[in-house]
Design a protein around this motif. Structure first.
Motif, PDB file in Angstrom:
ATOM      1  N   GLY A  93       0.827  -1.210   0.000  1.00  0.00           N
ATOM      2  CA  GLY A  93       0.000   0.000   0.000  1.00  0.00           C
ATOM      3  C   GLY A  93       0.855   1.251   0.000  1.00  0.00           C
ATOM      4  O   GLY A  93       0.605   2.204  -0.747  1.00  0.00           O
ATOM      5  N   TYR A  94       1.890   1.245   0.821  1.00  0.00           N
ATOM      6  CA  TYR A  94       2.801   2.386   0.900  1.00  0.00           C
ATOM      7  C   TYR A  94       3.554   2.585  -0.424  1.00  0.00           C
ATOM      8  O   TYR A  94       3.700   3.703  -0.906  1.00  0.00           O
ATOM      9  N   CYS A  95       4.015   1.475  -1.010  1.00  0.00           N
ATOM     10  CA  CYS A  95       4.727   1.562  -2.296  1.00  0.00           C
ATOM     11  C   CYS A  95       3.828   2.174  -3.371  1.00  0.00           C
ATOM     12  O   CYS A  95       4.257   3.062  -4.122  1.00  0.00           O
ATOM     13  N   TYR A  96       2.589   1.703  -3.460  1.00  0.00           N
ATOM     14  CA  TYR A  96       1.670   2.244  -4.464  1.00  0.00           C
ATOM     15  C   TYR A  96       1.287   3.691  -4.160  1.00  0.00           C
ATOM     16  O   TYR A  96       1.088   4.491  -5.062  1.00  0.00           O
ATOM     17  N   GLU A  97       1.194   4.022  -2.891  1.00  0.00           N
ATOM     18  CA  GLU A  97       0.857   5.403  -2.519  1.00  0.00           C
ATOM     19  C   GLU A  97       1.952   6.374  -2.966  1.00  0.00           C
ATOM     20  O   GLU A  97       1.671   7.446  -3.502  1.00  0.00           O
ATOM     21  N   LYS A  98       3.195   5.991  -2.749  1.00  0.00           N
ATOM     22  CA  LYS A  98       4.318   6.892  -3.017  1.00  0.00           C
ATOM     23  C   LYS A  98       4.992   6.652  -4.370  1.00  0.00           C
ATOM     24  O   LYS A  98       5.833   7.446  -4.780  1.00  0.00           O
ATOM     25  N   GLY A  99       4.654   5.541  -5.032  1.00  0.00           N
ATOM     26  CA  GLY A  99       5.321   5.200  -6.277  1.00  0.00           C
ATOM     27  C   GLY A  99       6.741   4.733  -6.041  1.00  0.00           C
ATOM     28  O   GLY A  99       7.669   5.128  -6.738  1.00  0.00           O
ATOM     29  N   LEU A 100       6.918   3.883  -5.061  1.00  0.00           N
ATOM     30  CA  LEU A 100       8.242   3.423  -4.652  1.00  0.00           C
ATOM     31  C   LEU A 100       8.502   1.983  -5.045  1.00  0.00           C
ATOM     32  O   LEU A 100       7.583   1.213  -5.267  1.00  0.00           O
ATOM     33  N   LYS A 101       9.746   1.618  -5.046  1.00  0.00           N
ATOM     34  CA  LYS A 101      10.231   0.236  -5.062  1.00  0.00           C
ATOM     35  C   LYS A 101       9.643  -0.620  -6.169  1.00  0.00           C
ATOM     36  O   LYS A 101       9.121  -1.696  -5.932  1.00  0.00           O
ATOM     37  N   GLY A 102       9.710  -0.138  -7.379  1.00  0.00           N
ATOM     38  CA  GLY A 102       9.320  -0.984  -8.499  1.00  0.00           C
ATOM     39  C   GLY A 102       7.883  -0.853  -8.946  1.00  0.00           C
ATOM     40  O   GLY A 102       7.403  -1.676  -9.712  1.00  0.00           O
ATOM     41  N   CYS A 103       7.175   0.166  -8.491  1.00  0.00           N
ATOM     42  CA  CYS A 103       5.801   0.339  -8.959  1.00  0.00           C
ATOM     43  C   CYS A 103       5.507   1.816  -9.178  1.00  0.00           C
ATOM     44  O   CYS A 103       6.190   2.686  -8.651  1.00  0.00           O
ATOM     45  N   LYS A 104       4.469   2.060  -9.962  1.00  0.00           N
ATOM     46  CA  LYS A 104       4.034   3.432 -10.212  1.00  0.00           C
ATOM     47  C   LYS A 104       2.982   3.813  -9.182  1.00  0.00           C
ATOM     48  O   LYS A 104       2.288   2.947  -8.639  1.00  0.00           O
TER      49      LYS A 104
END
Length: 162
Positions: A93-104
């Protein structure tokens, strides 16, 4: 034991046994801990995949951009084998929220992962739902669940005055 003599049965059991063996070697803390978890994960061990998700997402020693991508991949894999892994759901959820670590950036996927973890009683995820959602009713419901799950400082984090 007679059923293990059948080739199909043996080929199904061996990866599970090997995965568990390497997982236990990783847990033992002996030499090459990380390599043992990775080897167990390559055999499909859900526990090893979850362990690597947690290690990489919370910053394993020597965290690099390639390890950031590994964190995203292991957490994605972890969700596919264990739908109740709230740590992985929160991290994704955090990765998708911020566009981090291999995802937009993707607000909808971010909210979906946070909501799934919130439904599994993760106070942190409920607080994240309240922060990310644009729905007032969803925000209020998430705040109540965060408080019920002993995440009482969510109000403070979101700047809510009582």
């Amino acid at each position: 034991l007679e059923s293990l003599n059948k080739p199909n049965t043996l080929s199904k059991v061996l990866p599970d046994v090997a995965g568990e063996l390497y997982y236990q070697l990783g847990r033992s803390g002996l030499k090459d801990k990380q390599k043992n978890f990775a080897k167990a994960a390559s055999f499909g061990s859900p526990k090893a995949i979850s362990q690597l998700c947690n290690q990489f997402s919370y910053g394993a020693p020597g965290n690099s951009s390639s390890q950031n991508l590994l964190a995203f991949e292991y957490c994605s894999a972890s969700i596919s084998v264990d739908k109740k892994n709230t740590s992985a759901l929160n991290f994704l959820g955090y990765c998708y929220e911020k566009g981090l670590k291999g995802c937009k950036k993707n607000k909808q996927l971010s909210l979906s992962n946070f909501q799934d973890a919130c439904n599994l009683n993760s106070g942190l995820a409920c607080c994240s739902v309240a922060r990310v959602t644009s729905s007032r009713s969803q925000r209020e419901e998430a705040l109540v669940k965060a408080r019920q799950n002993n995440f009482r400082h969510c109000d403070q984090l979101l700047g809510i005055k009582k």
